[in-house]
Design a protein around this motif. Structure first.
Motif, PDB file in Angstrom:
ATOM      1  N   GLU A 151     -18.219 -12.752   7.415  1.00  0.00           N
ATOM      2  CA  GLU A 151     -18.318 -13.982   6.627  1.00  0.00           C
ATOM      3  C   GLU A 151     -16.815 -14.325   6.192  1.00  0.00           C
ATOM      4  O   GLU A 151     -16.498 -15.356   5.697  1.00  0.00           O
ATOM      5  N   ARG A 163     -22.379 -20.979  -4.110  1.00  0.00           N
ATOM      6  CA  ARG A 163     -23.548 -21.907  -3.032  1.00  0.00           C
ATOM      7  C   ARG A 163     -23.598 -20.874  -1.884  1.00  0.00           C
ATOM      8  O   ARG A 163     -24.565 -20.653  -1.297  1.00  0.00           O
ATOM      9  N   ARG A 164     -22.396 -20.460  -1.466  1.00  0.00           N
ATOM     10  CA  ARG A 164     -22.505 -19.688  -0.065  1.00  0.00           C
ATOM     11  C   ARG A 164     -22.994 -18.129  -0.351  1.00  0.00           C
ATOM     12  O   ARG A 164     -23.964 -17.907   0.633  1.00  0.00           O
ATOM     13  N   GLU A 167     -26.859 -18.906  -0.126  1.00  0.00           N
ATOM     14  CA  GLU A 167     -27.407 -19.374   1.406  1.00  0.00           C
ATOM     15  C   GLU A 167     -27.642 -17.889   2.285  1.00  0.00           C
ATOM     16  O   GLU A 167     -28.298 -17.730   3.247  1.00  0.00           O
ATOM     17  N   GLU A 171     -30.113 -13.068   4.096  1.00  0.00           N
ATOM     18  CA  GLU A 171     -29.443 -12.482   5.362  1.00  0.00           C
ATOM     19  C   GLU A 171     -29.891 -11.065   5.442  1.00  0.00           C
ATOM     20  O   GLU A 171     -29.624 -10.172   4.814  1.00  0.00           O
ATOM     21  N   LEU A 254     -33.015 -20.333  -6.687  1.00  0.00           N
ATOM     22  CA  LEU A 254     -31.820 -20.906  -5.728  1.00  0.00           C
ATOM     23  C   LEU A 254     -31.506 -22.063  -6.055  1.00  0.00           C
ATOM     24  O   LEU A 254     -30.484 -22.768  -6.201  1.00  0.00           O
ATOM     25  N   SER A 258     -27.980 -24.172  -7.347  1.00  0.00           N
ATOM     26  CA  SER A 258     -27.321 -25.029  -6.749  1.00  0.00           C
ATOM     27  C   SER A 258     -27.453 -26.433  -7.698  1.00  0.00           C
ATOM     28  O   SER A 258     -26.163 -26.983  -7.841  1.00  0.00           O
ATOM     29  N   GLU A 271     -31.507 -27.465   1.537  1.00  0.00           N
ATOM     30  CA  GLU A 271     -30.708 -26.558   1.637  1.00  0.00           C
ATOM     31  C   GLU A 271     -31.381 -25.066   1.547  1.00  0.00           C
ATOM     32  O   GLU A 271     -31.524 -24.271   2.587  1.00  0.00           O
ATOM     33  N   VAL A 272     -32.073 -24.990   0.545  1.00  0.00           N
ATOM     34  CA  VAL A 272     -32.678 -23.623   0.001  1.00  0.00           C
ATOM     35  C   VAL A 272     -33.994 -23.633   1.177  1.00  0.00           C
ATOM     36  O   VAL A 272     -34.236 -22.473   1.626  1.00  0.00           O
ATOM     37  N   ASN A 275     -32.810 -22.285   4.480  1.00  0.00           N
ATOM     38  CA  ASN A 275     -32.392 -21.082   4.478  1.00  0.00           C
ATOM     39  C   ASN A 275     -33.254 -19.893   4.387  1.00  0.00           C
ATOM     40  O   ASN A 275     -33.383 -18.797   4.596  1.00  0.00           O
ATOM     41  N   THR A 276     -34.429 -20.229   3.576  1.00  0.00           N
ATOM     42  CA  THR A 276     -35.660 -19.607   3.246  1.00  0.00           C
ATOM     43  C   THR A 276     -36.802 -19.644   3.972  1.00  0.00           C
ATOM     44  O   THR A 276     -37.786 -18.766   3.863  1.00  0.00           O
TER      45      THR A 276
END
Length: 295
Positions: A151, A163-164, A167, A171, A254, A258, A271-272, A275-276
């Motif tokens: 990253e 915020r990153r 995200e 992972e 999350l 944000s 966005e959430v 990502n989820t």
């Protein structure tokens, strides 16, 4: 009858370079003994060298006891766009060697613009590989190495950085980051609050240098340690999200995070959800009820 001259292109592991190429040179990340014969030969015989910091490069030559007759020009973030056309034009007369302060060029260092422009102009790009802080930190971290992601440097400001990290909460791969020492404590604080204070991690500083130190602990403990111990070149390795889901962060939390950083509710939900993998409509309804319930 005489045999035709051999026109085979030299192999990439040969220290002999051919005209018109961009040659990306990996420099030692610490111990000068990491310098290969290929690196030494390339620097000693170069015609034009683009260095991230010309003073540090001259110091590297001194430490390696090397001399070069090459023209050395600066090539760093602030002048990369302006200098790239000049370097591409110079390829018509021979190789352009690119070096960063330590490690491989392009890895959180200048060089990408030149590589892209050179390829578009039809020039070859090759490398004299060398040490990498990314792989070195990963190897000594004690964390899983079978799958990982890099990253680099996260945003400097608190909001975008959090915020990153949000995200990256799910992972599954081991994650490798770079950070400046004066921002290490803030980074680890945000990582601890976002990814979980019990998440395993390693802070690697001054790798292969005299004062090398690798600190392995939880993010919570490392955040406390870093307040008084942030010095040197820093690489951070963080374990991926657990597969059993026990430590997963609530998607609604999350979204709240944000929104607290200024994101609109609909954008935060989108966005959430992306990502989820949660249902976007259901998450939006829950977030809307959560917001209205706070009024």
């Amino acid at each position: 009858m005489n045999a035709a001259p051999d026109q085979t292109t030299p192999a990439h592991d040969s220290p002999v370079t051919t005209p018109g190429r961009v040659v990306l040179v990996g420099t030692p990340i610490g111990d000068r003994g990491q310098a290969s014969d290929a690196l030494r030969h390339t620097l000693a015989t170069a015609r034009l060298i683009a260095a991230e910091d010309t003073r540090r490069f001259r110091d590297l030559l001194r430490r390696l006891d090397l001399h070069t007759d090459a023209r050395v020009v600066s090539y760093y973030d602030q002048n990369e766009a302006e200098r790239t056309p000049e370097l591409v034009a110079a390829l018509a007369d021979g190789d352009v060697v690119v070096v960063s302060d330590a490690g491989m060029p392009l890895v959180s260092d200048p060089g990408y613009r030149l590589v892209q422009a050179a390829l578009e102009a039809g020039h070859e790009v090759t490398a004299v590989p060398g040490p990498s802080a990314v792989l070195t930190a990963l190897a000594v971290s004690g964390l899983a190495t079978d799958r990982f992601c890099f990253e680099g440097f996260l945003p400097r400001k608190d909001g975008p950085r959090r915020r990153r990290l949000a995200e990256l909460a799910h992972e599954p791969r081991t994650m490798v980051f770079f950070e400046a020492p004066h921002r290490l404590a803030d980074f680890l604080r945000d990582a601890s609050s976002t990814l979980g204070g019990d998440r395993r991690a390693a802070v690697c500083r001054e790798l292969t240098k005299t004062y090398e130190e690798v600190r392995r602990d939880t993010l919570g403990a490392l955040a406390e340690w870093a307040v008084e111990n942030a010095r040197g070149e820093i690489s951070i390795v963080i374990a991926g999200a657990p597969h059993d889901g026990e430590d997963d962060i609530d998607p609604l939390e999350l979204v709240r995070m944000s929104i607290s950083q200024g994101e609109k509710l609909s954008a935060a939900v989108a966005e959430v959800a992306a990502n989820t993998g949660v249902n976007r409509k259901q998450l939006y309804a829950a977030a809307l009820a959560d917001r209205d319930g706070d009024r």
